[in-house]
Each structure stands twice: as structure tokens, then as C-alpha cells.
Write an enzyme that holds these catalytic residues in place. Structure first.
Site, PDB file in Angstrom:
ATOM      1  N   ASP A 138      44.952  45.604  38.583  1.00 17.26           N
ATOM      2  CA  ASP A 138      44.327  44.418  39.188  1.00 17.26           C
ATOM      3  C   ASP A 138      45.158  43.184  38.846  1.00 17.26           C
ATOM      4  OD1 ASP A 138      42.516  42.513  40.218  1.00 17.26           O
ATOM      5  OD2 ASP A 138      40.785  43.687  39.634  1.00 17.26           O
ATOM      6  N   GLU A 191      36.016  44.233  50.877  1.00 14.47           N
ATOM      7  CA  GLU A 191      35.597  45.509  50.296  1.00 14.47           C
ATOM      8  C   GLU A 191      34.465  46.153  51.095  1.00 14.47           C
ATOM      9  OE1 GLU A 191      36.595  42.839  46.660  1.00 14.47           O
ATOM     10  OE2 GLU A 191      35.853  42.584  48.705  1.00 14.47           O
ATOM     11  N   ASN A 212      47.407  41.273  44.506  1.00 10.08           N
ATOM     12  CA  ASN A 212      46.931  41.048  43.141  1.00 10.08           C
ATOM     13  C   ASN A 212      48.093  40.731  42.205  1.00 10.08           C
ATOM     14  OD1 ASN A 212      44.237  41.024  42.168  1.00 10.08           O
ATOM     15  ND2 ASN A 212      43.951  43.107  42.934  1.00 10.08           N
TER      16      ASN A 212
END
Length: 345
Positions: free
Chosen positions: A252, A165, A199
């Protein structure tokens, strides 16, 4: 402990309402009432995670294992004691997942950078210890890390990578890959490439259908699973975009109930959506008292408690408590499917 009573089938956002009205007509009021559910959201005694993830219910130990990715810790919530035990592993500040290992109740695999690492933990001590590296992917891609990972009913490991990230917007580049691990040959098999954020893995109870989320695709996809564990026949179950525009969240983690309904955690959406895996219709919105909802797993003695992990890390805005807490959702009137330990033999 924090307890919040919530009325189940709450109003959807206007954007999502428009999106689903395009797909099908609104059911008559009498049928809507039948869909109503009452549930309770309870904050469990646990530390507030920086980025809580990876909930895994262990039937034998009646415990929920999960991890704090950027807190660099692993956790065990003991159902009988209503207590969470926490541990760190020296040398591993980032831990992407935790999964029990078949045949050894002290062994777990964890995700460390782009490695699957075997550790030893008694489930109570504040320290777990490194045992060995099981395998590694993408050795030259230092800006990547493992993210979500799970195991199918045959004990096979599935997991994918993403760009860190801190390296930029997650939508900018698709550097991740989705793998399964062939324990007998000791190698990773590539299933999908050009992944944004890997995910949301789960299988139906029969094991022949697999559901997957690349958060950057903003949807849930279904695949057929063959005898080797490979996937094919991609089908979009639900697309969360509205008129081609991004919603104010990304999908997610995800789990599934015994009826085949999917439960999709929304990072930035304060919600777990219950989705009909056949029609793509949202059947229920489960509201949480924090924005960054990361994953969910069914557990408890009857597999009818939905455990939900969340994150306190400030990505775009401050996240006040109870962000990062572990929650239990009861009263959903459904049961989950068992989760399995990884078979490394």
C-alpha cells in the site's frame, strides 16, 4: 493509550522466507544479530479511521496531517500536545489525501473524486472550507477516484487514480493513471497508464530516484527522475509474489529513510516491511496490531518516529479495534527524509 513492545527482526512468513531464500543465502548468525532492532509500537490518541491514509509530516508545525478516505475527514496530530484535531468539509464525503500548500499555513490540497481541491483550515476547527478547484483529471470516468498523492522536493504534485473499490475486485481492471501536476501551465502530465491502484510514492534524499507502488502489481518499482520531474528506467526493487502467487496482502503506502531504505505498508499483512532499495532484501518486519496497514511517514522533532495509518473498513473480514488507529513506531534507529508542501505558484 495502547503500548506494545515488539522485538524487531521477527520471523518472516514461510512463503516470504521461501521467496527470499531463492534470491540469496541466509546470512550467518553473527551478521543476523547485527541486523536485530528493538522497536515500540504505540497507539496515539486519535479516532479510528474507516480508511486512514496519506500521512504527511509538517516540519514547521511539528504535526502529522493525514486523512480518512471514506470517513471524509482530515486530521492533524499535534506532537507537542499529543492530540489529534479532526475536520470535515461540507460536500466532500470522500477525501483521498491532504498536503499543505507552500506560502499559506491555512491552505491544503485534498483529493476529492478526480479533483485536486484547495481548502482552508486552521488545524483546530471541526470544519474546513472549500476555496477552489485546482485541477481535474478523467472527467468522464465516474468510477475512478484519486488515491495516494505526494510532493517532491521541488514542490511538484504527483498522484494517481484507481477504480472505486465498490465497483469490483481491484485486480479485475486497470483504469487508473499516474500524473504529475505542472503548476505553471496548470495541467496534469501523464506519467503511467493502466494502473490498478496507484500507491506508495517516495523519493530518495537526492531526489533523482523515485519509488512507486501499483498495489495490483504486488511490487515496488524504482525510476530515474529528470529535471522536468518525468520518470524513466523502470526497475523492480522487490516483488512480493511467491512463485507467481499472490501474498495474503497488497503493498500500500510507502516512505523512505535517509539511508534509502523503503518502508512498505501492507494492506492485509499487519506489517510494515523495511526493504533495502538496492538489493530488495527485507531488513525488518514492523508488526502492527491490526491487519489493514495503509501507509507510513517519518516525523517527530528528529524525524525518527515512524507514523503509521490503518483502516477499520470491512473489505473481506471484520476489523476489530485498534484497526483504524494512528500508530507511532519508535526505536528504529534511523531518520526519515523531509516531506514538502505543494507549490501552486
Amino acid at each position: 493509550m495502547h503500548s506494545k513492545q515488539v522485538g524487531g527482526s521477527v520471523d518472516r512468513s514461510k512463503r516470504l522466507k521461501r521467496h527470499h531464500s531463492l534470491q540469496r543465502a541466509k546470512p550467518p548468525p553473527d551478521k543476523q544479530k547485527k541486523k536485530m532492532a528493538s522497536y515500540k509500537v504505540e497507539q496515539l490518541p486519535s479516532p479510528l479511521s474507516v480508511l486512514g491514509e496519506g500521512p504527511h509530516w509538517d516540519v514547521e508545525r511539528q504535526s502529522l496531517y493525514y486523512n480518512d478516505i471514506y470517513g471524509g475527514s482530515i486530521h492533524r496530530y499535534d506532537y507537542a500536545e499529543n492530540k489529534t484535531y479532526n475536520a470535515t468539509i461540507d460536500g466532500f464525503p470522500v477525501i483521498s489525501f491532504i498536503i499543505p500548500v507552500k506560502g499559506n499555513d491555512r491552505h491544503f490540497i485534498i483529493g476529492t473524486d478526480r479533483k485536486v481541491t484547495l481548502v482552508d483550515w486552521d488545524g483546530r476547527s471541526e470544519k474546513a472550507t472549500f476555496v477552489r478547484t485546482v485541477g481535474e483529471v478523467e472527467p468522464t470516468m465516474e468510477d475512478n477516484r484519486f488515491n495516494d498523492a505526494k510532493v517532491d522536493s521541488k514542490g511538484r504534485f504527483y498522484g494517481g487514480t484507481m477504480r472505486l473499490e465498490a465497483k469490483g475486485d481491484i485486480f479485475e481492471m486497470r483504469l487508473g493513471t499516474f500524473y504529475r501536476y505542472d503548476a505553471k501551465q496548470g495541467k496534469f502530465v501523464t506519467l503511467k497508464e493502466k494502473i490498478g491502484v496507484s500507491n506508495g510514492l517516495c523519493w530518495n534524499e537526492a531526489g533523482n530516484l523515485f519509488y512507486y507502488i501499483d498495489s495490483c502489481d504486488l511490487d515496488v518499482k524504482e525510476y530515474q527522475v529528470d529535471a522536468n520531474g518525468d520518470i524513466s528506467g523502470e526497475r523492480v526493487v522487490i516483488d512480493f509474489r511467491v512463485n507467481g502467487e499472490r501474498p495474503p496482502f497488497v503493498p500500500d503506502g510507502m516512505t523512505i529513510d535517509a539511508n534509502g531504505s523503503l518502508y512498505v505498508a501492507t494492506f492485509g499483512g499487519s506489517t510494515v516491511y523495511k526493504v533495502n532499495s538496492k538489493t530488495g532484501k527485507v531488513e525488518l518486519e514492523i508488526k502492527l496490531p491490526c491487519e489493514q496497514v495503509t501507509s507510513a511517514a517519518f516525523g517527530g522533532p528528529n524525524l525518527d518516529i515512524l507514523y503509521v495509518t490503518t483502516a477499520a473498513k470491512e473489505f473481506k473480514s471484520p476489523q476489530p479495534a485498534p484497526a483504524g488507529a494512528l500508530f507511532a513506531v519508535t526505536g528504529l534507529g534511523v531518520k526519515g527524509t523531509p516531506m514538502y508542501p505543494v507549490d501552486l505558484s
